[in-house]
Structures are given as structure tokens and as C-alpha cells.
Scaffold this active site. Structure first.
Site, PDB file in Angstrom:
ATOM      1  N   GLU A  40     -57.362 -15.425 -30.446  1.00 53.24           N
ATOM      2  CA  GLU A  40     -57.201 -14.535 -28.942  1.00 53.24           C
ATOM      3  C   GLU A  40     -57.930 -13.189 -28.699  1.00 53.24           C
ATOM      4  O   GLU A  40     -58.557 -12.996 -29.564  1.00 53.24           O
ATOM      5  CB  GLU A  40     -55.650 -13.976 -28.976  1.00 53.24           C
ATOM      6  CG  GLU A  40     -55.214 -13.138 -30.317  1.00 53.24           C
ATOM      7  CD  GLU A  40     -54.045 -12.038 -29.968  1.00 53.24           C
ATOM      8  OE1 GLU A  40     -54.143 -11.573 -28.829  1.00 53.24           O
ATOM      9  OE2 GLU A  40     -53.025 -12.224 -30.995  1.00 53.24           O
ATOM     10  N   LYS A  91     -44.587  -7.175 -36.670  1.00 49.94           N
ATOM     11  CA  LYS A  91     -44.571  -5.741 -36.973  1.00 49.94           C
ATOM     12  C   LYS A  91     -43.026  -5.290 -36.719  1.00 49.94           C
ATOM     13  O   LYS A  91     -42.486  -6.008 -35.871  1.00 49.94           O
ATOM     14  CB  LYS A  91     -45.286  -5.065 -35.951  1.00 49.94           C
ATOM     15  CG  LYS A  91     -46.771  -4.944 -36.336  1.00 49.94           C
ATOM     16  CD  LYS A  91     -47.461  -3.809 -35.464  1.00 49.94           C
ATOM     17  CE  LYS A  91     -48.986  -4.004 -35.933  1.00 49.94           C
ATOM     18  NZ  LYS A  91     -49.878  -5.004 -35.053  1.00 49.94           N
TER      19      LYS A  91
END
Ligand code: PSU
Ligand code: MN
Length: 306
Positions: free
Chosen positions: A28, A163
Site C-alpha cells: 500500500e 494498533k
């Protein structure tokens, strides 16, 4: 020969590898433009590509350049995305038609990288972390489009978990509802990006690239429409202290609330704050976990190509 989308440009090396049935791994570009500071972002992007090659696959970094959907970028294009940084639009699913029509640049998130990889015929994609259900989503409804894309686009995403700026428990619930398998590479526990553990169980532990490839092949043979998520823990030696990272995340979340940050700015804001609060340590961990994911993705792509 497959008819390619009129807006898609597949780099010659990538097109040739795909035509010959050789392994290809997509990467990405939001991580380049919005995820790391220049010039570390460019250095990392090139190092990730090199790592993919060293592990037997061809890298295809994905982005939107002048409205063209690119699968495979030149070094100059990677440099451009890294140098321009946050001036490049963060492009999720809803942004793509606008950027194409206006012939603008876009840094692709997990969502749009999956879309473009699938258009090009690439099955495996390596990144750092995915978006998910944000903390407080029961009120804000802030849920990343990445989860919907995993539910509908047949690409395997190899990441280091997510996260804990997110609600990891709700993220797993959402993926379960959508029928997305969450596999732990060498672990029973969902990794939390900077740390190897989150306290939440993955659906299945898988210990080899061969088995990852076999599960992906079975999903395709079953004609399921969605993809799957492989969560690969950060190598022990680069993992961060949980207390340090948790404190930084709490502080980042409080600042985001104070400043009224919302929408597409939320994730980049929180990520940048965490890096700022933890100094270079978290950046080094971030780089190492992406390289680790690149290795697993390339080896899995190699098994799948056999
Ligand atoms: N999480 C990370 N690093 C990232 C991202 C998420 O740890 O770089 C990026 C990815 O591109 C991901 C996107 O697809 O943020 C999710 O953004 P949002 O939450 O706005 O959907
Ligand atoms: Mn969001």
C-alpha cells in the site's frame, strides 16, 4: 488474456510475472505518504520491495497517480509519494472515483490497495496495520472501510494486527460477523502491532506459508467473495514495552478528542501522535514489522503460485 480495467496500469514486470503465474505481492501507499516521515518512508518502501524480491516474489506497490490506478510503481513515483507526504490524498473506497475523474494522486489505504490488487489479479498484500473499529464507535460509528473490503474482496492481507488506537475486541467481532477468517501466524493471540499480544484470540493459528496458501486456495475454491486477514506478530527483538505504547496511545486519543479530530483524519492523526510521543523507537518497530510481513506474504505467494 484478461481484459484490464480502462483506468488500471499494471507495471510491465508485474504484468509479466502474473502472466507467467509467478508470485506477486501488493503493497500500500498510505503508509508511505501518511504513515511515516520523509525520507524514512521512501527508504522503507524500497526496502520492503527488496525484501519481497529476496523472498521470491515481485513487489507491486499500489497508488493512484494522475488518476491512473497503478499496480507497480517506479522509484521516482515512490519518491514523489513520500516527498509530497500528507499533501497526497488518503484514498479509501469512496475517494477513488473522484480522484480518477479529476486525474489526481492518491495514497491507497488497505481498502483501495485490495481493490486495485484484485483488479490486477494479485492475491496477496503485505502491510503494517489495518484500520478497524475505533474506540467509542458505539457512539461515533467510526469503523474503517478496510473491514468491509476484507468482507467483499478476495485478497489475503498480511499485517501485524492492529494498533490499540482501535477497539480490538470490536474489530474482531465485526470481522466475525462479516465472515472474514483471522489467522494468527505462529500465534493464538491477535498481535497489537507494536506488541506481540493483545489478550484477544485469533480464529486459528497457522504455522507455515504452505498452510496459509492452502487456506486461501480453499476459500477461492469455495467461491467465497471476501478475503482473509493474516496477523503476524512483530519479531520479539523489535517489540515495544506495552506500558510505554499504551500511555502514548491514551495521550494521542485524548488529544484527538480535545482537538475535535474526526473522519479520515483520525487514523493519521493518532498514528503521527504516537510516533511523536515515543520518538524514533516506534518508527523502527514499524519498519521492522512491515519487513517481517513482507517476508511471510512473499513466501505465501510463492506457495500459492506452485
Ligand atoms: N494503521 C496503521 N498504519 C497505517 C494505517 C492504519 O497502523 O498506515 C493506514 C492504512 O492505510 C489503513 C488506513 O488502511 O490507515 C485506515 O484508515 P481509516 O481508519 O481512516 O480507514
Ligand atoms: Mn474512519
Amino acid at each position: 488474456m484478461m481484459k484490464m480495467n480502462q483506468y488500471l496500469d499494471v507495471a510491465p514486470e508485474v504484468a509479466q510475472a502474473l502472466a507467467e503465474g509467478r508470485p506477486v505481492v501488493a503493497l500500500e501507499s498510505t503508509i508511505i505518504s501518511h504513515g511515516m516521515p520523509y525520507p524514512k518512508n521512501v527508504e522503507t518502501a524500497l526496502l520492503v520491495e527488496q525484501t519481497i524480491r529476496e523472498n521470491g516474489a515481485v513487489p507491486a506497490t499500489v497508488a493512484i497517480i494522475g488518476g491512473r490506478l497503478k499496480a507497480g510503481l517506479s522509484h521516482d513515483e515512490i519518491e514523489h509519494l513520500g516527498k509530497a507526504g500528507r499533501k497526497v490524498a488518503k484514498a479509501s473506497r469512496r475517494d477513488l472515483p473522484v480522484l480518477v475523474a479529476r486525474k489526481e494522486d492518491g495514497a491507497t489505504t488497505v481498502t483501495t490497495t485490495m481493490i486495485i490488487a484484485h483488479m490486477a489479479g494479485i492475491k496477496i498484500f503485505a502491510t503494517g496495520g489495518i484500520g478497524g473499529v475505533h474506540r467509542g464507535a458505539e457512539v461515533t460509528m467510526d469503523i474503517s472501510a478496510d473491514l468491509e473490503e476484507l468482507a467483499q474482496t478476495p485478497v489475503m492481507v498480511v499485517c501485524a494486527g492492529a494498533k490499540s488506537i482501535l477497539d480490538l475486541g470490536l474489530t474482531l467481532e465485526y470481522l466475525e460477523t462479516k465472515g472474514v477468517p483471522v489467522l494468527g501466524y505462529g500465534t493464538e493471540e491477535l498481535p497489537a502491532f507494536y506488541t506481540r499480544r493483545s489478550g484477544f484470540a485469533v480464529d486459528y493459528r497457522v504455522d507455515s506459508p504452505e498452510e496459509l496458501a492452502a487456506i486461501f486456495k480453499a476459500q477461492r475454491d469455495l467461491d467465497y467473495k471476501g478475503g482473509m486477514l493474516v496477523t503476524n506478530p512483530i519479531p520479539e527483538e523489535y517489540a515495544m514495552d506495552k506500558a510505554v505504547i499504551d500511555a502514548a496511545i491514551e495521550k494521542a486519543l485524548a488529544e484527538a478528542k480535545e482537538q475535535g479530530i474526526h473522519g479520515k483524519e483520525t487514523t493519521p492523526f493518532l498514528l503521527a501522535k504516537v510516533v511523536e510521543l515515543t520518538g524514533g523507537d516506534s518508527l523502527e518497530s514499524n519498519i521492522q514489522l512491515v519487513l517481517n510481513n513482507a517476508r511471510v506474504a512473499a513466501r505465501t505467494a510463492a506457495c500459492l503460485a506452485k
